[in-house]
Motif scaffolding. Structure first.
Motif, PDB file in Angstrom:
ATOM      1  N   ALA A  43     -15.654  52.034 -11.266  1.00 24.64           N
ATOM      2  CA  ALA A  43     -15.650  53.264 -12.057  1.00 24.64           C
ATOM      3  C   ALA A  43     -16.411  54.365 -11.336  1.00 24.64           C
ATOM      4  O   ALA A  43     -15.961  55.517 -11.258  1.00 24.64           O
ATOM      5  CB  ALA A  43     -16.263  52.999 -13.435  1.00 24.64           C
ATOM      6  N   ARG A  44     -17.587  54.015 -10.782  1.00 20.15           N
ATOM      7  CA  ARG A  44     -18.394  55.012 -10.070  1.00 20.15           C
ATOM      8  C   ARG A  44     -17.662  55.512  -8.813  1.00 20.15           C
ATOM      9  O   ARG A  44     -17.679  56.708  -8.517  1.00 20.15           O
ATOM     10  CB  ARG A  44     -19.745  54.406  -9.696  1.00 20.15           C
ATOM     11  N   ALA A  45     -17.006  54.608  -8.091  1.00 23.33           N
ATOM     12  CA  ALA A  45     -16.276  55.004  -6.886  1.00 23.33           C
ATOM     13  C   ALA A  45     -15.110  55.928  -7.215  1.00 23.33           C
ATOM     14  O   ALA A  45     -14.750  56.805  -6.428  1.00 23.33           O
ATOM     15  CB  ALA A  45     -15.777  53.775  -6.138  1.00 23.33           C
ATOM     16  N   ALA A  46     -14.511  55.734  -8.394  1.00 23.32           N
ATOM     17  CA  ALA A  46     -13.372  56.551  -8.807  1.00 23.32           C
ATOM     18  C   ALA A  46     -13.785  57.794  -9.579  1.00 23.32           C
ATOM     19  O   ALA A  46     -12.931  58.595  -9.963  1.00 23.32           O
ATOM     20  CB  ALA A  46     -12.421  55.709  -9.653  1.00 23.32           C
ATOM     21  N   GLY A  47     -15.085  57.935  -9.836  1.00 18.73           N
ATOM     22  CA  GLY A  47     -15.556  59.094 -10.591  1.00 18.73           C
ATOM     23  C   GLY A  47     -15.253  59.009 -12.065  1.00 18.73           C
ATOM     24  O   GLY A  47     -15.090  60.038 -12.736  1.00 18.73           O
ATOM     25  N   LEU A  48     -15.182  57.785 -12.612  1.00 21.88           N
ATOM     26  CA  LEU A  48     -14.860  57.592 -14.019  1.00 21.88           C
ATOM     27  C   LEU A  48     -16.066  57.094 -14.792  1.00 21.88           C
ATOM     28  O   LEU A  48     -16.988  56.493 -14.225  1.00 21.88           O
ATOM     29  CB  LEU A  48     -13.732  56.556 -14.163  1.00 21.88           C
ATOM     30  N   ASP A  49     -16.051  57.337 -16.079  1.00 18.99           N
ATOM     31  CA  ASP A  49     -17.048  56.754 -16.966  1.00 18.99           C
ATOM     32  C   ASP A  49     -16.837  55.245 -17.008  1.00 18.99           C
ATOM     33  O   ASP A  49     -15.691  54.765 -17.057  1.00 18.99           O
ATOM     34  CB  ASP A  49     -16.907  57.350 -18.370  1.00 18.99           C
ATOM     35  N   SER A  74      -7.254  55.588  -4.821  1.00 18.13           N
ATOM     36  CA  SER A  74      -8.076  55.977  -3.674  1.00 18.13           C
ATOM     37  C   SER A  74      -9.317  55.098  -3.560  1.00 18.13           C
ATOM     38  O   SER A  74      -9.696  54.681  -2.465  1.00 18.13           O
ATOM     39  CB  SER A  74      -8.482  57.446  -3.798  1.00 18.13           C
ATOM     40  N   ALA A  75      -9.944  54.810  -4.706  1.00 18.48           N
ATOM     41  CA  ALA A  75     -11.155  53.985  -4.680  1.00 18.48           C
ATOM     42  C   ALA A  75     -10.870  52.573  -4.183  1.00 18.48           C
ATOM     43  O   ALA A  75     -11.692  51.959  -3.500  1.00 18.48           O
ATOM     44  CB  ALA A  75     -11.782  53.938  -6.076  1.00 18.48           C
TER      45      ALA A  75
END
Length: 281
Positions: A43-49, A74-75
Motif C-alpha cells: 500500500a505504501r509503495a503504491a501510495g494507497l491507504d 507499478s509498485a
C-alpha cells in the motif's frame, strides 16, 4: 463477484512473490521474519491507504479505479501481460471483461493482441500489440485508456501508420468511423458522445467521414482482412486480422494480427519485437 475474488488472488499471489527491496519501501530497523512484501508495505509503495488496499486484496472494495490499478501495477513491477490481467480483473468502468484476454496474451506472445470496447478504448494489449500501435508513446504505456480513434485522428504518428492517402488506409480509417457510428446506435453513452464531438472538432477527416451516409457492413469487416501498416520503425507490414467476439454483446472484443509465415511482413514484425524487447514493459 468472481472477478473480485480473482483480483484478490492475483494481488495476493504477486505480493507474496515480491521482495520488499524490489519496491524500495522502508521495512523498518527491527528484525524481519516475512521475506515477502506485507500488505501495508505494498500500500505504501503504491501510495494507497493501508485499509483501502486491505479492502481490495480481501475482495471488499468492489470496482477499483484505473489510477489505483496503475499504482499497484507499478509498485509490483508487473509486465505488460500481467498489467492487462490486473486491469481485466479490476473491472473498472471501461476496462476489458474478456475473460480469456490475460491467457491469450500469454499464449500468443509473438503476435499483436489488442482488446477494445465499443468506444475503441484500448482495454488490454500485449507487448507486440503495444509495439504495433503505440511505439511512439513513453513505455510502459501509462496513459489512462489510450483510445485508437483519438490516436488515429488526432495523432500524426498513428495516422501515418495507416498510410496517408493510399486507398487501403482510407478504407481502414473509414471502417473505424463506421464502427463508431454503429456503437452510437447500439451502445450509446455520454463518454462516446463526447468522443465523437471531440474528434469532429479536432479532425476534418473524421468530420467528413462521419457526415457520409453509412455503408452496409460486410462479413469481411470481421475476420481474415489483410491490414497494411506503414510502420515508421520497420516499414510495411501486411497482417491478417482475426476478431474474437467473446464480449461482443457488451461492445467488447479483441483482435489478433498475424503475418504470412516466412514473409517480409513476418520478418518486419520480428524486427519490431527485437527493437522493443529491451524496453521496460
Amino acid at each position: 463477484m468472481e472477478s473480485f475474488a480473482d483480483l484478490s488472488h492475483f494481488l495476493r499471489s504477486h505480493r507474496l512473490r515480491t521482495a520488499p527491496a524490489e519496491t524500495g519501501v522502508s521495512t523498518g530497523a527491527g528484525p524481519r521474519t516475512a521475506p515477502c512484501l506485507l500488505p501495508a508495505e505494498l500500500a505504501r509503495a503504491a501510495g494507497l491507504d493501508a485499509d483501502r488496499y486491505a479492502d481490495i486484496e480481501d475482495g471488499r472494495a468492489g470496482r477499483v479505479s484505473l489510477s489505483v490499478l496503475h499504482a499497484l501495477a507499478s509498485a509490483l513491477h508487473l509486465d505488460a501481460d500481467d498489467r492487462a490481467e490486473l486491469f481485466r480483473l479490476g473491472a473498472s468502468p471501461g476496462t476489458s471483461r474478456l475473460r480469456g484476454l490475460g491467457h491469450l496474451t500469454r499464449a500468443v506472445p509473438m503476435l499483436p493482441v489488442i482488446a477494445f470496447n465499443h468506444r475503441y478504448d484500448i482495454t488490454g494489449w500485449n507487448l507486440p500489440g503495444q509495439a504495433l500501435l503505440a511505439w511512439d508513446l513513453d513505455w510502459p504505456v501509462e496513459h489512462v485508456q489510450p483510445n485508437l480513434a483519438r490516436m488515429l485522428f488526432l495523432g500524426r504518428a498513428t495516422r501515418a501508420l495507416y498510410g496517408n492517402g493510399n486507398a487501403h488506409g482510407q478504407r481502414q480509417v473509414a471502417g473505424l468511423v463506421g464502427a463508431l457510428r454503429r456503437a452510437v446506435e447500439q451502445h450509446p453513452d455520454e463518454e462516446l458522445t463526447r468522443l465523437v464531438v471531440e474528434l469532429a472538432a479536432g479532425s476534418r477527416e473524421f468530420a467528413e467521414l462521419w457526415a457520409r451516409p453509412a455503408e452496409e457492413r460486410s462479413d469481411e469487416d470481421d475476420c481474415g482482412v489483410l491490414f497494411r501498416f506503414e510502420h515508421p520503425a520497420v516499414g510495411l507490414m501486411e497482417l491478417s486480422r482475426v476478431v474474437l467476439e467473446e464480449g461482443a454483446q457488451n461492445g467488447e472484443w479483441a483482435v489478433v494480427f498475424s503475418p504470412e509465415p516466412g514473409s517480409a511482413s513476418a520478418a518486419a514484425l520480428d524486427d519490431l519485437l527485437a527493437r522493443v524487447s529491451g524496453r521496460p514493459c
